[in-house]
Design an enzyme around this catalytic site. Structure first.
Site, PDB file in Angstrom:
ATOM      1  CB  VAL A   1     -17.649  -1.751  -6.902  1.00  0.00           C
ATOM      2  CG1 VAL A   1     -18.659  -1.824  -5.763  1.00  0.00           C
ATOM      3  CG2 VAL A   1     -16.273  -1.384  -6.362  1.00  0.00           C
TER       4      VAL A   1
ATOM      5  N   GLY B   1     -19.297   0.158 -10.524  1.00  0.00           N
ATOM      6  CA  GLY B   1     -18.096   0.990 -10.544  1.00  0.00           C
ATOM      7  C   GLY B   1     -16.862   0.176 -10.868  1.00  0.00           C
TER       8      GLY B   1
ATOM      9  CG  ASP C   1      -6.149   6.923  -1.935  1.00  0.00           C
ATOM     10  OD1 ASP C   1      -5.692   8.052  -2.216  1.00  0.00           O
ATOM     11  OD2 ASP C   1      -6.734   6.199  -2.763  1.00  0.00           O
TER      12      ASP C   1
ATOM     13  CE  LYS D   1     -13.609  -1.670  -3.719  1.00  0.00           C
ATOM     14  NZ  LYS D   1     -12.905  -0.524  -3.108  1.00  0.00           N
TER      15      LYS D   1
ATOM     16  N   GLY E   1      -8.911   1.133 -10.038  1.00  0.00           N
ATOM     17  CA  GLY E   1      -7.614   0.642 -10.468  1.00  0.00           C
ATOM     18  C   GLY E   1      -7.314  -0.763  -9.988  1.00  0.00           C
ATOM     19  CG  MET E   2      -6.107  -1.720  -6.413  1.00  0.00           C
ATOM     20  SD  MET E   2      -6.045  -1.585  -4.623  1.00  0.00           S
ATOM     21  CE  MET E   2      -6.414  -3.267  -4.142  1.00  0.00           C
TER      22      MET E   2
END
Length: 685
Positions: free
Chosen positions: A27, A20, A137, A42, A23-24
């Protein structure tokens, strides 16, 4: 190929594949060689890892989240910080996001399923809030749905880092802005109640299949969170219980003081509703009104953006937007008319011409008309006849995600997508698996649409109700439905459910599962046994003692022989447990059996001719045609030589050791029925 795949981080984590991108961070699926388990890693994006302050916040927040431990929160195992990389090691989840699950179900869930999910999300928030961590979030994209129907909330604390250096709402924030609280949209102070607002939006979306606020830009959506009231869930779906609607709207109250004070308070109402769906919470509708704003600049912003929304409250704002008055319209129109009147007066002022000029002007007009017509015909009709037709290549959309490419002008060019059938497929839900026209074909100008077939994901099996069903019948039903019962099951005593019947099971009934999902069952052993006095076996014959043990539902233990001058041979010398002590069914009983007087103290016996030498052999039984637990009993010369229970699903081969002379025949019984006879020749080597 990705630069990290195949690398070994900190001499411990081997990167296997990319799973995956966000935005940051990216993964990856990885293997921890120290603990020999699969994990998710991550890794912070390279451009963000250059910012020392961002890296510090990322590391500190990750350390804080690593202290969380809850079944509904994705576990953080490790946090690493080096000169080159910043990454966190997390639990690897075998499942899909709640957003993907909702899309697979047509975006709307039944209220029982929505209650099941929101209860677990609220429990996760309660645990995090109790340790001073706010998620910031909460959205379906950050909630993972596991195969057993449980959920895990991901990315705790990371939202604080992501928002640390950004104060504006961009198009990239559109996914999250649908779920932010009004105080987040204003940039005000937030607390635990902001997470509860977002959870309320998630519940609203699960119940209605739509978001409370929509807009073309993040700013327009954020303004609606501040100023507008969404349609109540029951206006969109009348089958939603009133109490669940009240819980949803209380969690989404624009004023934080009107929301639940804590996740525990919200969870308490959810539990009360679960027990009694007809409960009336009697919340005041005034709690759901937007907060009053006194700032004139903010009021202006409200008027500016209210027309982009879709709620009834925004429509009311639009009605209050200043418009041109009727008088202004009347003043505007005469002014415009006057301009044309002036032009007509100017024409009247031109000198009158003689009869020659009208003819000249008419000829010129005809020539101009003929020229224009000829130019039009040459550049349109004749041009299309002389030039070859224009064709356009069809883009390849197979394997793309429909929602990601449907508005991608760079990929689609002049074409637009038409969503066709949604079919069962092993691809991820939403993936394009076929298209018409096919990729790389050249099509003419008249073809402007591409119809695509969308994957609905793998085949889904609905978990049947096996509550209190007999165990073997439940196993057969699960196998017919394409599910896999876990063998052996767990066992437990139960006061009311009959022995051999199902007490509980996971996943829960009604959940939609992939074929082959394992089902764990707990099988009843019946009521717990009451104690009773141990029978007195001393002095009884060995066979009699064993019969008493069996009839009392006790288990036969060690039988030890011992010479005794006072107790006749074959009689019980002693027992354990002792007579009259309390025992329960299944208690193991050990006996000491008399061998009679010690031969050493007796006259020498008459020596008989030596008996034939005993030979020991091992006979292997093949029980692969049976399934589950079976009882295997073997007789030789009508005497039992073997009696054991086996789970032949785990090991179909059973070894039986027998001793004898000459030729014998073994009779093999399975579950009390003669299975086969096997000849054994003890004289053969």
């Amino acid at each position: 190929m990705d630069q990290y795949i195949g690398k070994l981080l900190d001499n411990r984590y081997e990167i296997l594949e990319l799973v995956g991108t966000g935005g940051m961070a990216k993964v990856y699926k990885a293997r921890c060689h120290r603990l020999n388990r699969l994990v998710a890693i991550k890794i912070l994006r390279e451009d963000l890892s250059q910012d020392a302050e961002f890296r510090r916040r990322f590391h500190d927040e990750s350390q804080a989240v690593a202290m969380l431990s809850h079944p509904n929160i994705v576990a953080v195992y490790d946090v690493s910080r080096s000169s080159e990389l910043e990454y966190i090691v997390m639990e690897l989840i075998d499942g899909i996001t709640l957003k993907q699950y909702m899309q697979r179900k047509g975006n709307k869930l039944n209220w029982r399923e929505a209650l099941h999910f929101i209860t677990q999300i609220t429990k996760a928030l309660g645990h995090a809030h109790s340790r001073g961590i706010i998620h910031r979030d909460i959205k379906p994209h950050n909630v993972m749905v596991l195969r057993d129907g449980s959920v895990k909330v991901a990315d705790f604390g990371i939202a604080r880092v992501a928002s640390g250096g950004h104060s504006t709402l961009t198009q990239e924030a559109l996914g999250s802005v649908h779920y932010i609280s009004p105080e987040q949209a204003r940039g005000s102070h937030i607390d635990n109640r902001s997470d509860l607002y977002s959870a309320g939006v998630v519940l609203y979306e699960m119940l209605t299949g739509r978001l409370p606020f929509e807009g073309d830009t993040p700013v327009s959506v954020a303004i609606q969170h501040i100023n507008s009231i969404p349609l109540s869930p029951r206006e969109l779906e009348s089958s939603i219980p009133e109490a669940l609607e009240a819980i949803t709207m209380k969690a989404m109250a624009p004023n934080p003081d009107n929301r639940y004070l804590s996740a525990d308070d919200m969870l308490a109402d959810l539990e009360e509703f679960r027990k009694n769906p007809n409960i009336n919470f009697d919340y005041s509708s005034s709690e759901f009104d937007p907060e009053e704003e006194l700032d004139e600049d903010r009021t202006q912003i409200r008027h500016t953006y209210s027309t982009s929304g879709r709620s009834s409250a925004e429509h009311r704002q639009e009605e209050r937007t200043p418009r041109r008055s009727r008088r202004q319209e009347e003043e505007y129109v005469p002014h415009r008319s006057r301009r044309y009147e002036d032009e007509e007066e100017d024409l009247d002022d031109l000198p009158r011409q003689g009869s020659f000029w009208p003819v000249v002007l008419a000829v010129v007009a005809v020539l101009l008309f003929v020229g224009v017509v000829a130019y039009f015909l040459i550049n349109t009709v004749f041009s299309s006849l002389l030039k070859p037709p224009m064709t356009y290549p069809v883009p390849d959309l197979i394997g793309e995600v429909y929602e990601e490419v449907k508005d991608n002008a760079d990929l689609l060019g002049r074409f637009r997508l038409i969503q066709g059938d949604t079919v069962t497929d092993d691809s991820d839900p939403g993936t394009i698996i076929d298209q018409d026209p096919k990729a790389d074909r050249e099509v003419g100008e008249t073809v402007t649409e591409i119809t695509v077939t969308i994957s609905g994901g793998p085949e889904i099996v609905k978990m049947p109700d096996i509550d209190e069903m007999e165990y073997t019948a439940a196993c057969a039903l699960l196998q017919r439905e394409g599910l896999k019962p876990v063998i052996p099951p767990q066992y437990a005593n139960h006061e009311t459910i009959e022995k051999g019947h199902i007490i509980s099971y996971t996943p829960l009934k009604g959940l939609e599962l992939p074929p082959g999902t394992e089902v764990q069952m707990v099988v009843s052993l019946g009521p717990e046994d009451a104690p009773f006095p141990m029978p007195d076996l001393v002095g009884k014959a060995e066979a009699t003692a064993k019969a008493i043990i069996s009839n009392s539902k006790l288990e036969e233990g060690r039988i030890e022989p011992l010479h005794d001058d006072t107790v006749p041979e074959g009689k019980v010398i002693s027992q354990y447990p002792l007579a009259n002590t309390d025992v329960t069914e299944g208690t193991v009983v050990n006996l000491v059996i008399s061998l009679g007087p010690d031969p050493a103290t007796q006259p020498p016996p008459v020596v008989d001719p030596p008996a034939p030498e005993q030979v020991t052999k091992t006979v292997t039984l093949d029980l692969s045609e049976f399934e589950g637990m079976v009882n295997v009993r073997v007789l030789m010369d009508s005497e039992q030589v073997f009696n054991e229970n086996y789970d032949v699903t785990m090991e179909p081969w059973v070894d039986v050791v027998v001793t004898g002379t000459g030729s014998k025949e073994l009779a093999v019984y399975v579950n009390g029925v003669l299975y086969r006879t096997i000849p054994v020749d003890f004289s053969a080597p």
